[in-house]
Scaffold this active site. Structure first.
Site, PDB file in Angstrom:
ATOM      1  N   ARG A  51     -18.756   8.062  14.420  1.00 33.28           N
ATOM      2  CA  ARG A  51     -18.823   8.666  15.752  1.00 33.28           C
ATOM      3  C   ARG A  51     -19.073  10.173  15.750  1.00 33.28           C
ATOM      4  O   ARG A  51     -19.709  10.695  16.655  1.00 33.28           O
ATOM      5  CB  ARG A  51     -17.506   8.392  16.477  1.00 33.28           C
ATOM      6  CG  ARG A  51     -17.709   7.491  17.661  1.00 33.28           C
ATOM      7  CD  ARG A  51     -16.501   7.263  18.442  1.00 33.28           C
ATOM      8  NE  ARG A  51     -15.255   7.409  17.703  1.00 33.28           N
ATOM      9  CZ  ARG A  51     -14.107   6.928  18.123  1.00 33.28           C
ATOM     10  NH1 ARG A  51     -14.051   6.296  19.257  1.00 33.28           N
ATOM     11  NH2 ARG A  51     -13.004   7.093  17.443  1.00 33.28           N
ATOM     12  N   LYS A 148      -9.896  -5.483   5.684  1.00 33.70           N
ATOM     13  CA  LYS A 148      -8.737  -6.105   6.302  1.00 33.70           C
ATOM     14  C   LYS A 148      -8.281  -5.229   7.471  1.00 33.70           C
ATOM     15  O   LYS A 148      -8.612  -4.039   7.473  1.00 33.70           O
ATOM     16  CB  LYS A 148      -7.626  -6.290   5.279  1.00 33.70           C
ATOM     17  CG  LYS A 148      -6.782  -5.035   5.015  1.00 33.70           C
ATOM     18  CD  LYS A 148      -5.549  -5.360   4.225  1.00 33.70           C
ATOM     19  CE  LYS A 148      -4.476  -4.337   4.438  1.00 33.70           C
ATOM     20  NZ  LYS A 148      -3.258  -4.510   3.737  1.00 33.70           N
ATOM     21  N   HIS A 178      -8.910  -5.737  -1.965  1.00 32.37           N
ATOM     22  CA  HIS A 178      -9.108  -4.921  -3.163  1.00 32.37           C
ATOM     23  C   HIS A 178      -8.225  -5.352  -4.333  1.00 32.37           C
ATOM     24  O   HIS A 178      -8.506  -5.013  -5.467  1.00 32.37           O
ATOM     25  CB  HIS A 178      -8.951  -3.426  -2.856  1.00 32.37           C
ATOM     26  CG  HIS A 178      -7.578  -3.024  -2.462  1.00 32.37           C
ATOM     27  ND1 HIS A 178      -7.129  -3.070  -1.163  1.00 32.37           N
ATOM     28  CD2 HIS A 178      -6.552  -2.559  -3.190  1.00 32.37           C
ATOM     29  CE1 HIS A 178      -5.896  -2.663  -1.129  1.00 32.37           C
ATOM     30  NE2 HIS A 178      -5.505  -2.345  -2.339  1.00 32.37           N
ATOM     31  N   LYS A 182      -9.182  -5.722  -9.074  1.00 31.05           N
ATOM     32  CA  LYS A 182      -8.484  -5.056 -10.178  1.00 31.05           C
ATOM     33  C   LYS A 182      -8.866  -5.693 -11.516  1.00 31.05           C
ATOM     34  O   LYS A 182      -8.995  -6.901 -11.633  1.00 31.05           O
ATOM     35  CB  LYS A 182      -6.966  -5.125  -9.967  1.00 31.05           C
ATOM     36  CG  LYS A 182      -6.517  -4.218  -8.827  1.00 31.05           C
ATOM     37  CD  LYS A 182      -5.028  -4.194  -8.692  1.00 31.05           C
ATOM     38  CE  LYS A 182      -4.605  -3.307  -7.549  1.00 31.05           C
ATOM     39  NZ  LYS A 182      -4.801  -1.881  -7.846  1.00 31.05           N
ATOM     40  N   ASP A 235       0.541  -8.055   6.870  1.00 31.63           N
ATOM     41  CA  ASP A 235      -0.154  -6.948   6.220  1.00 31.63           C
ATOM     42  C   ASP A 235      -0.336  -7.183   4.721  1.00 31.63           C
ATOM     43  O   ASP A 235      -1.302  -6.704   4.134  1.00 31.63           O
ATOM     44  CB  ASP A 235       0.634  -5.650   6.452  1.00 31.63           C
ATOM     45  CG  ASP A 235      -0.154  -4.417   6.037  1.00 31.63           C
ATOM     46  OD1 ASP A 235      -1.316  -4.300   6.466  1.00 31.63           O
ATOM     47  OD2 ASP A 235       0.380  -3.587   5.280  1.00 31.63           O
ATOM     48  N   HIS A 240      -3.019 -10.196   0.341  1.00 33.84           N
ATOM     49  CA  HIS A 240      -2.949  -9.793  -1.072  1.00 33.84           C
ATOM     50  C   HIS A 240      -2.085 -10.732  -1.923  1.00 33.84           C
ATOM     51  O   HIS A 240      -2.508 -11.199  -2.971  1.00 33.84           O
ATOM     52  CB  HIS A 240      -2.397  -8.375  -1.204  1.00 33.84           C
ATOM     53  CG  HIS A 240      -3.156  -7.355  -0.406  1.00 33.84           C
ATOM     54  ND1 HIS A 240      -4.526  -7.271  -0.443  1.00 33.84           N
ATOM     55  CD2 HIS A 240      -2.748  -6.382   0.431  1.00 33.84           C
ATOM     56  CE1 HIS A 240      -4.917  -6.279   0.355  1.00 33.84           C
ATOM     57  NE2 HIS A 240      -3.859  -5.728   0.896  1.00 33.84           N
ATOM     58  N   LYS A 331       8.279  -1.885   1.697  1.00 36.75           N
ATOM     59  CA  LYS A 331       8.037  -0.440   1.735  1.00 36.75           C
ATOM     60  C   LYS A 331       9.329   0.306   1.467  1.00 36.75           C
ATOM     61  O   LYS A 331      10.410  -0.230   1.671  1.00 36.75           O
ATOM     62  CB  LYS A 331       7.498  -0.046   3.104  1.00 36.75           C
ATOM     63  CG  LYS A 331       6.116  -0.603   3.367  1.00 36.75           C
ATOM     64  CD  LYS A 331       5.512   0.043   4.586  1.00 36.75           C
ATOM     65  CE  LYS A 331       4.083  -0.407   4.798  1.00 36.75           C
ATOM     66  NZ  LYS A 331       3.160   0.037   3.742  1.00 36.75           N
TER      67      LYS A 331
HETATM   68  P1  NAD Z   1     -10.061   5.747  10.356  1.00 33.66           P
HETATM   69  O1  NAD Z   1      -9.474   5.703  11.706  1.00 33.66           O
HETATM   70  O2  NAD Z   1      -9.676   6.834   9.424  1.00 33.66           O
HETATM   71  O3  NAD Z   1     -11.648   5.826  10.510  1.00 33.66           O
HETATM   72  C1  NAD Z   1     -12.353   5.087  11.464  1.00 33.66           C
HETATM   73  C2  NAD Z   1     -13.838   5.376  11.354  1.00 33.66           C
HETATM   74  O4  NAD Z   1     -14.487   4.576  12.340  1.00 33.66           O
HETATM   75  C3  NAD Z   1     -14.239   6.823  11.632  1.00 33.66           C
HETATM   76  O5  NAD Z   1     -15.296   7.167  10.761  1.00 33.66           O
HETATM   77  C4  NAD Z   1     -14.766   6.767  13.075  1.00 33.66           C
HETATM   78  O6  NAD Z   1     -15.765   7.728  13.354  1.00 33.66           O
HETATM   79  C5  NAD Z   1     -15.375   5.389  13.092  1.00 33.66           C
HETATM   80  N1  NAD Z   1     -15.454   4.866  14.459  1.00 33.66           N
HETATM   81  C6  NAD Z   1     -14.430   4.607  15.309  1.00 33.66           C
HETATM   82  N2  NAD Z   1     -14.910   4.156  16.491  1.00 33.66           N
HETATM   83  C7  NAD Z   1     -16.262   4.125  16.375  1.00 33.66           C
HETATM   84  C8  NAD Z   1     -17.318   3.747  17.235  1.00 33.66           C
HETATM   85  N3  NAD Z   1     -17.106   3.308  18.484  1.00 33.66           N
HETATM   86  N4  NAD Z   1     -18.574   3.840  16.779  1.00 33.66           N
HETATM   87  C9  NAD Z   1     -18.827   4.268  15.529  1.00 33.66           C
HETATM   88  N5  NAD Z   1     -17.871   4.630  14.645  1.00 33.66           N
HETATM   89  C10 NAD Z   1     -16.608   4.561  15.077  1.00 33.66           C
HETATM   90  O7  NAD Z   1      -9.825   4.305   9.717  1.00 33.66           O
HETATM   91  P2  NAD Z   1      -9.700   3.917   8.167  1.00 33.66           P
HETATM   92  O8  NAD Z   1      -8.307   4.157   7.707  1.00 33.66           O
HETATM   93  O9  NAD Z   1     -10.811   4.523   7.392  1.00 33.66           O
HETATM   94  O10 NAD Z   1      -9.861   2.335   8.215  1.00 33.66           O
HETATM   95  C11 NAD Z   1     -11.100   1.688   8.434  1.00 33.66           C
HETATM   96  C12 NAD Z   1     -10.920   0.182   8.287  1.00 33.66           C
HETATM   97  O11 NAD Z   1     -10.478  -0.105   6.967  1.00 33.66           O
HETATM   98  C13 NAD Z   1      -9.846  -0.409   9.204  1.00 33.66           C
HETATM   99  O12 NAD Z   1     -10.231  -1.725   9.544  1.00 33.66           O
HETATM  100  C14 NAD Z   1      -8.621  -0.475   8.327  1.00 33.66           C
HETATM  101  O13 NAD Z   1      -7.722  -1.486   8.717  1.00 33.66           O
HETATM  102  C15 NAD Z   1      -9.236  -0.803   6.994  1.00 33.66           C
HETATM  103  N6  NAD Z   1      -8.446  -0.401   5.844  1.00 33.66           N
HETATM  104  C16 NAD Z   1      -8.126   0.901   5.639  1.00 33.66           C
HETATM  105  C17 NAD Z   1      -7.378   1.266   4.532  1.00 33.66           C
HETATM  106  C18 NAD Z   1      -7.046   2.699   4.255  1.00 33.66           C
HETATM  107  O14 NAD Z   1      -6.460   2.952   3.210  1.00 33.66           O
HETATM  108  N7  NAD Z   1      -7.365   3.635   5.101  1.00 33.66           N
HETATM  109  C19 NAD Z   1      -6.974   0.291   3.626  1.00 33.66           C
HETATM  110  C20 NAD Z   1      -7.326  -1.034   3.843  1.00 33.66           C
HETATM  111  C21 NAD Z   1      -8.067  -1.361   4.959  1.00 33.66           C
END
Ligand code: NAD
Length: 483
Positions: A51, A148, A178, A182, A235, A240, A331
């Site tokens: 975004r 996920k 993920h 591993k 979760d 996992h 946790k």
């Molecule tokens: P985040 O909130 O940090 O990032 C979200 C991203 O989505 C940003 O780049 C934002 O610009 C983009 N975005 C949001 N709305 C948008 C739209 N309407 N159009 C275009 N882009 C848009 O989230 P995150 O932590 O990076 O997680 C992303 C996904 O990965 C989620 O589904 C989360 O559950 C999953 N996930 C994250 C982690 C982690 O460690 N962060 C681990 C496992 C899974």
């Protein structure tokens, strides 16, 4: 032995959510490492799409900072980073609107492997899939990677599968877990299926029980609002721990190919018995002194969501009838440690006067913080003290034996993204597997919701609620130490 890195073919990888936490912490530093290793070549193109309004230069600056912050210390060479940044592009995009899609279409080069990583909230998966199609960006050979959580229950997972299936075939959908990426998880399959030694013992006749523990020291952090609607069962266990359970318990597949492996995993999930409520312990970390408890962390003083769960389950098939599988995750526990332990039965007759349960072969597969595989074997304690027995660990990671070969071990995300580019789905969850896992999980959750079950408090830095210890104690067993 020298490690062999085979470059993957040139590809275009679009990371939707390319500015998000996951992209900055894992995906981009991981791709950088594969680039340094020569696996990702300069012909590849990685396109961040999110975004935020920024140009290529702004994105490269952000990614450079991410590599500094989250990349390995040995990967910080400026020339290497500069070369990697050259293959990056950025397109501001609105997943729910029309902005940016034409520009993205212009960036994707015809005739190459195309992968689209959905690193955004699951509420956007359907929008992205639809727009990739309506703008003619995705084709028959495109792949999508979905993060996920994959659904919240069976119904939502089915709906999500159906939405994705409107635009992509199952062989194009890579549901990432993920844990499956591993090194040790794959080594587990090699140890099981490439040796004759273990498989004859790998059953209820010789295995007393199996424990799977995923313990972390952190709390819910900034994810409180999300986590409170989810809890440890959704979760962690549904995905996992269940995936680890499948790899431990599955029958040998006839070949190491994606569907042969996933068919066997699916059979395990389908053979799981419903869990008796007496064999479930849910917990919530309690406040102590300055340290906030779970309820403060999520901002709900009446929250009934679990930050810890321990349960005993059974697989009803010939191999595992009667063998308990104990799963535990939580946790704010004592240490960060993920381990699978296969605890074998006692030798049938004790000629050295050893007590029952005193010396057992235990195969322990450690996934975190350090990966490794150990087999505890009982030997005579060296020295003049007569026939005294001790247990010693045999290191089956063979790090020393392999020398240089293991210098370049890709982390889970790196390996999985390379598998996407290579088109190998073995380590990704199939739609039916995810649905089967929810079908087993849903009644368990519905059960405690119907009973109004209140999670047991546990101390921060402990091993979870006392009841979890008692659950094994009643079975005449003990949890493995969390260390
Ligand atoms: P985040 O909130 O940090 O990032 C979200 C991203 O989505 C940003 O780049 C934002 O610009 C983009 N975005 C949001 N709305 C948008 C739209 N309407 N159009 C275009 N882009 C848009 O989230 P995150 O932590 O990076 O997680 C992303 C996904 O990965 C989620 O589904 C989360 O559950 C999953 N996930 C994250 C982690 C982690 O460690 N962060 C681990 C496992 C899974």
């Amino acid at each position: 032995m020298v490690s062999r890195v085979i470059p993957v073919e040139p590809f275009d990888l679009v990371i939707f959510g390319g500015t998000g936490d996951l992209a900055r912490r894992k995906i981009l530093p991981g791709l950088h490492r594969r680039f340094l290793a020569g696996q990702v070549t300069a012909e590849a193109r990685i396109i961040g799409a999110a975004r935020s309004q920024m140009d290529d230069a702004g994105y490269r600056k952000m990614v450079r900072a991410a590599i500094h912050e989250f990349g390995a210390p040995e990967d910080q060479d400026k020339a290497g980073i500069d070369a990697f940044l050259e293959i990056l592009r950025y397109v501001p995009i609105d997943a729910r609107g029309e902005n940016g899609w034409q520009e993205l279409a212009a960036h994707v080069r015809p005739g190459l492997v195309h992968a689209y990583y959905f690193s955004v909230g699951p509420g956007l998966f359907g929008d992205l899939a639809e727009r990739l199609h309506s703008h003619g960006i995705a084709d028959e050979n495109s792949r999508i990677v979905v993060e996920k959580p994959f659904g919240h229950d069976l119904e939502s997972a089915r709906a999500l599968n159906a939405t994705l299936a409107e635009h992509f075939r199952e062989c194009q959908i890579y549901r990432i877990d993920h844990y499956l990426g591993k090194e040790t998880v794959q080594n587990l399959m090699a140890v099981r299926f490439a040796n004759i030694l273990f498989e004859p013992l790998w059953n209820a006749q010789y295995v007393d029980h199996i424990q799977i523990t995923v313990a972390v020291t952190v709390g819910v952090g900034g994810r409180g609002a999300y986590y409170d609607k989810s809890g440890a069962m959704r979760d962690m266990v549904q995905n996992h721990l269940m995936q680890l359970l499948c790899l431990i318990a599955m029958e040998p597949p006839s070949r190491f190919d994606p569907d042969a492996v996933r068919d066997e995993k699916l059979k395990v999930i389908r053979a799981l018995e419903p869990v008796d409520p007496h064999h479930i312990v849910r917990g919530q970390y309690a406040a102590s002194g300055e340290e906030p408890g779970y309820r403060e962390d999520v901002g709900d003083p009446r929250s009934l969501t679990e930050s810890f769960i321990a349960l005993r389950c059974h697989i009803s098939n010939w191999r595992w009838a009667g063998t308990p599988f104990y799963l535990r995750t939580g946790k704010k526990l004592k240490a960060r440690s993920s381990e699978i332990a296969v605890v074998f039965k006692d030798a049938p007759h004790a000629i050295f006067g050893q007590d029952a349960g005193q010396h057992r072969n235990i195969l322990s597969i450690q996934l975190q913080p350090n990966e490794g595989m150990m087999l505890d074997v009982t030997i005579k304690e060296p020295g003049p003290g007569g026939m005294r027995l001790i247990d010693v660990p045999l290191d089956m990671t063979f790090a020393e034996a392999l020398g240089e070969e293991i210098e370049d071990v890709p982390d889970a995300y790196e390996r999985l993204i390379m598998d996407v580019i290579r088109g190998n789905q073995t380590l990704f969850m199939r739609g039916d597997e995810v649905e089967a896992a929810w079908a087993w999980t849903d009644p368990i959750i519905e059960g405690w919701e119907a009973r109004g079950d209140v999670p047991k408090p546990y101390d921060v830095g402990s091993t979870g609620p006392e009841d979890a210890l008692m659950m094994l104690h009643r079975d005449g067993r003990r949890w493995r130490e969390i260390k």
